[in-house]
Motif scaffolding. Structure first.
Motif, PDB file in Angstrom:
ATOM      1  N   UNK A   8      -5.315  -2.646   1.572  1.00 54.10           N
ATOM      2  CA  UNK A   8      -6.317  -1.632   1.912  1.00 54.10           C
ATOM      3  C   UNK A   8      -7.019  -1.106   0.667  1.00 54.10           C
ATOM      4  N   UNK A   9      -8.310  -1.364   0.591  1.00 54.98           N
ATOM      5  CA  UNK A   9      -9.125  -0.867  -0.520  1.00 54.98           C
ATOM      6  C   UNK A   9      -9.074   0.657  -0.570  1.00 54.98           C
ATOM      7  N   UNK A  10      -9.130   1.283   0.576  1.00 55.80           N
ATOM      8  CA  UNK A  10      -9.109   2.747   0.665  1.00 55.80           C
ATOM      9  C   UNK A  10      -7.748   3.305   0.204  1.00 55.80           C
ATOM     10  N   UNK A  11      -6.650   2.678   0.621  1.00 59.27           N
ATOM     11  CA  UNK A  11      -5.319   3.177   0.241  1.00 59.27           C
ATOM     12  C   UNK A  11      -5.092   3.061  -1.259  1.00 59.27           C
ATOM     13  N   UNK A  63      -8.817  -5.487   2.533  1.00 58.14           N
ATOM     14  CA  UNK A  63      -9.660  -5.307   3.707  1.00 58.14           C
ATOM     15  C   UNK A  63     -10.530  -4.076   3.491  1.00 58.14           C
ATOM     16  N   UNK A  64     -11.777  -4.194   3.900  1.00 61.97           N
ATOM     17  CA  UNK A  64     -12.713  -3.096   3.708  1.00 61.97           C
ATOM     18  C   UNK A  64     -12.534  -2.029   4.767  1.00 61.97           C
ATOM     19  N   UNK A  65     -12.669  -0.779   4.353  1.00 61.92           N
ATOM     20  CA  UNK A  65     -12.690   0.354   5.278  1.00 61.92           C
ATOM     21  C   UNK A  65     -14.051   1.010   5.106  1.00 61.92           C
ATOM     22  N   UNK A  66     -14.971   0.684   6.010  1.00 66.13           N
ATOM     23  CA  UNK A  66     -16.357   1.112   5.847  1.00 66.13           C
ATOM     24  C   UNK A  66     -16.514   2.616   5.910  1.00 66.13           C
ATOM     25  N   UNK A  67     -15.529   3.306   6.467  1.00 61.38           N
ATOM     26  CA  UNK A  67     -15.632   4.760   6.590  1.00 61.38           C
ATOM     27  C   UNK A  67     -15.029   5.473   5.378  1.00 61.38           C
ATOM     28  N   UNK A  68     -14.556   4.722   4.397  1.00 58.78           N
ATOM     29  CA  UNK A  68     -13.885   5.325   3.252  1.00 58.78           C
ATOM     30  C   UNK A  68     -14.846   6.158   2.415  1.00 58.78           C
ATOM     31  N   UNK A  95       0.818  -1.214   0.000  1.00 55.79           N
ATOM     32  CA  UNK A  95       0.000   0.000   0.000  1.00 55.79           C
ATOM     33  C   UNK A  95       0.853   1.266   0.000  1.00 55.79           C
ATOM     34  N   UNK A  96       1.891   1.307   0.832  1.00 51.71           N
ATOM     35  CA  UNK A  96       2.717   2.519   0.931  1.00 51.71           C
ATOM     36  C   UNK A  96       3.515   2.767  -0.345  1.00 51.71           C
ATOM     37  N   UNK A  97       4.081   1.711  -0.912  1.00 52.26           N
ATOM     38  CA  UNK A  97       4.875   1.890  -2.134  1.00 52.26           C
ATOM     39  C   UNK A  97       3.990   2.316  -3.297  1.00 52.26           C
ATOM     40  N   UNK A  98       2.741   1.900  -3.275  1.00 53.90           N
ATOM     41  CA  UNK A  98       1.823   2.288  -4.346  1.00 53.90           C
ATOM     42  C   UNK A  98       1.520   3.783  -4.282  1.00 53.90           C
ATOM     43  N   UNK A  99       1.392   4.300  -3.096  1.00 50.14           N
ATOM     44  CA  UNK A  99       1.100   5.729  -2.929  1.00 50.14           C
ATOM     45  C   UNK A  99       2.223   6.587  -3.516  1.00 50.14           C
ATOM     46  N   UNK A 100       3.465   6.192  -3.310  1.00 48.50           N
ATOM     47  CA  UNK A 100       4.576   6.979  -3.842  1.00 48.50           C
ATOM     48  C   UNK A 100       4.748   6.781  -5.340  1.00 48.50           C
TER      49      UNK A 100
END
Length: 434
Positions: A228-231, A253-258, A201-206
């Protein structure tokens, strides 16, 4: 050597001598176990459009002369039919690769593929500065090389070419990160395939930072370490041209607050085999293809007015989704769920729906259940698995029988519809007789 090449081009040999062989169409030539002794055989592959090199010792070619080609040699290279070159099962000194790429600048090669290769050492890429190449598609599969981090200068020297590259695939190669600066070099890239790597997830953001991959339309992130679906949503938000995104075979994993909004341009979205037990929202409003097969879905309660293809096979659905929520739907796959009956009343009203696959479900072969499936089959909508994979599970008298063999005549399924008119007719006859 030039005379020999011209003779070979004119003869169009079906089979090269030594270690190189043509296929029957003369389009594909394969060379095995490269060595200095196989040079004459390699030359005979020049009439092919696809040349493949499998195995051998490329380190012997480190001193291969590339620069200062005479005009006649450059003209000959430009006239070759070769459009694709494949290197497989090779140890590739990177310094040689730098020289070979410059050599390709004189050819019409458009696609370069490396499979099961090991890149050794560090090459000098300065000589490629401001050098254009005809190569538009570059593929690496199951390769080993130095990490991409800290190699921005190498990519800068190649920028004149990489800015025009349209397809890049780096698959099955244990890539853990894709530096932001590298992504900004690929100004014209349309397709990026990073399947079967170790991106998190972190490497994808960069990787997808501001200015990176501005023209990207197709992104394959299948089978990485994304969780992380949200990330992931936040990572690709800046890809404003993105049309096709594949996240399959990641354990999300789902983040219902996304509340993250996917790129509005997204048309094809694959979330197959990601471990999800519900359809997460929001989804791109203009989505046309959604693949959520091989998950743990118990229900699908979403509306997408532009959706044309919906894949929900191998889930835990007990009922088909309401087709009224997808007025443009053309394809619906529901194989291997827990569905007992298809919504025939909805299906027959949706003129666009022509491809339905719903084999391997525990069907209730009551009159409505079997009748609906038989009607779909009769209209040509059941395209896969019919009739052999459509089997009744209930009622007991039909258990184990094929759905197509269940009798659904009006007399058997709605005896009241037949008996009532008969009774009325008899009553009228009685009145008339009286």
């Amino acid at each position: 050597m030039n005379v020999a090449v011209l003779l070979l081009l004119g003869l169009g040999l079906l089979e090269a001598e030594g270690r190189c062989f043509f296929n029957r169409t003369q389009e594909h030539c394969v060379c095995y176990n490269l060595s200095q002794e196989s040079i004459s055989s390699i030359i005979q592959c020049l009439p092919a459009s696809v040349v493949e090199f499998l195995g051998g010792e490329l380190e012997k070619y480190i001193a291969f002369p590339i620069s200062n080609l005479d005009p006649s040699a450059i003209e000959m290279l430009g006239s070759l039919a070769i459009r694709k070159i494949i290197f497989g099962d090779l140890l590739v000194p990177e310094i040689l690769l730098a020289r070979v790429l410059r050599f390709f600048s004189y050819t019409q090669v458009q696609e370069l593929v490396f499979e099961c290769c090991v890149f050794e050492g560090r090459g000098s890429w300065d000589q490629m500065a401001c050098q254009d190449l005809p190569i538009l598609s570059l593929h690496f599969h199951n390769v080993t090389s130095a990490p991409l981090t800290g190699r921005e200068q190498d990519f800068s020297s190649l920028s004149s070419w990489l800015e025009t590259l349209q397809e890049l695939a780096i698959t099955g190669s244990h890539v853990t990160n894709l530096p932001c600066g590298i992504g900004r070099v690929f100004r014209a890239l349309r397709s990026l395939d990073m399947a079967q790597n170790s991106l998190g997830d972190e490497s994808l953001m960069s990787a997808f930072c501001k200015g990176a991959f501005p023209q990207l339309q197709i992104l394959n992130l299948q089978r990485n370490n994304l969780t992380s679906y949200h990330s992931v949503c936040e990572s690709v938000q800046l890809l404003h041209e993105l049309q096709h995104l594949d996240l399959s075979q990641n354990k999300l994993m789902a983040d219902l607050s996304s509340s993250c909004q996917w790129p509005a341009s997204l048309r094809i979205f694959s979330l197959s085999n990601t471990g999800l037990d519900k359809v997460l929202t929001p989804l791109p409003p203009s989505l046309e293809v959604l693949d959520m097969s091989c998950n743990h879905l118990h229900a699908v309660d979403i509306s997408l007015s532009s959706l044309k293809k919906l894949f929900l096979s191998q889930n835990m659905l007990e009922a088909a989704p309401s087709i009224r929520n997808y007025p443009m739907l053309e394809t619906l796959h529901l194989d291997n769920n827990l569905i007992t009956e298809l919504p025939w009343d909805e299906v027959k009203l949706l003129g666009h729906l022509w491809d339905v696959a719903a084999a391997g479900n525990p069907y209730n072969c009551s009159c409505s259940g079997a009748g609906g499936l038989q009607a779909l089959a009769g209209m040509g909508h059941l395209r896969q698995g019919w009739p052999q994979d459509y089997i009744c599970h209930s009622p007991p008298r039909y258990q184990g029988r094929l759905v197509k063999d269940v009798p659904v005549s009006v007399l058997q399924c709605n005896s009241a519809a037949v008996i009532a008119p008969v009774c009325i007719a008899l009553a009228l006859l009685g009145v008339a007789g009286a």
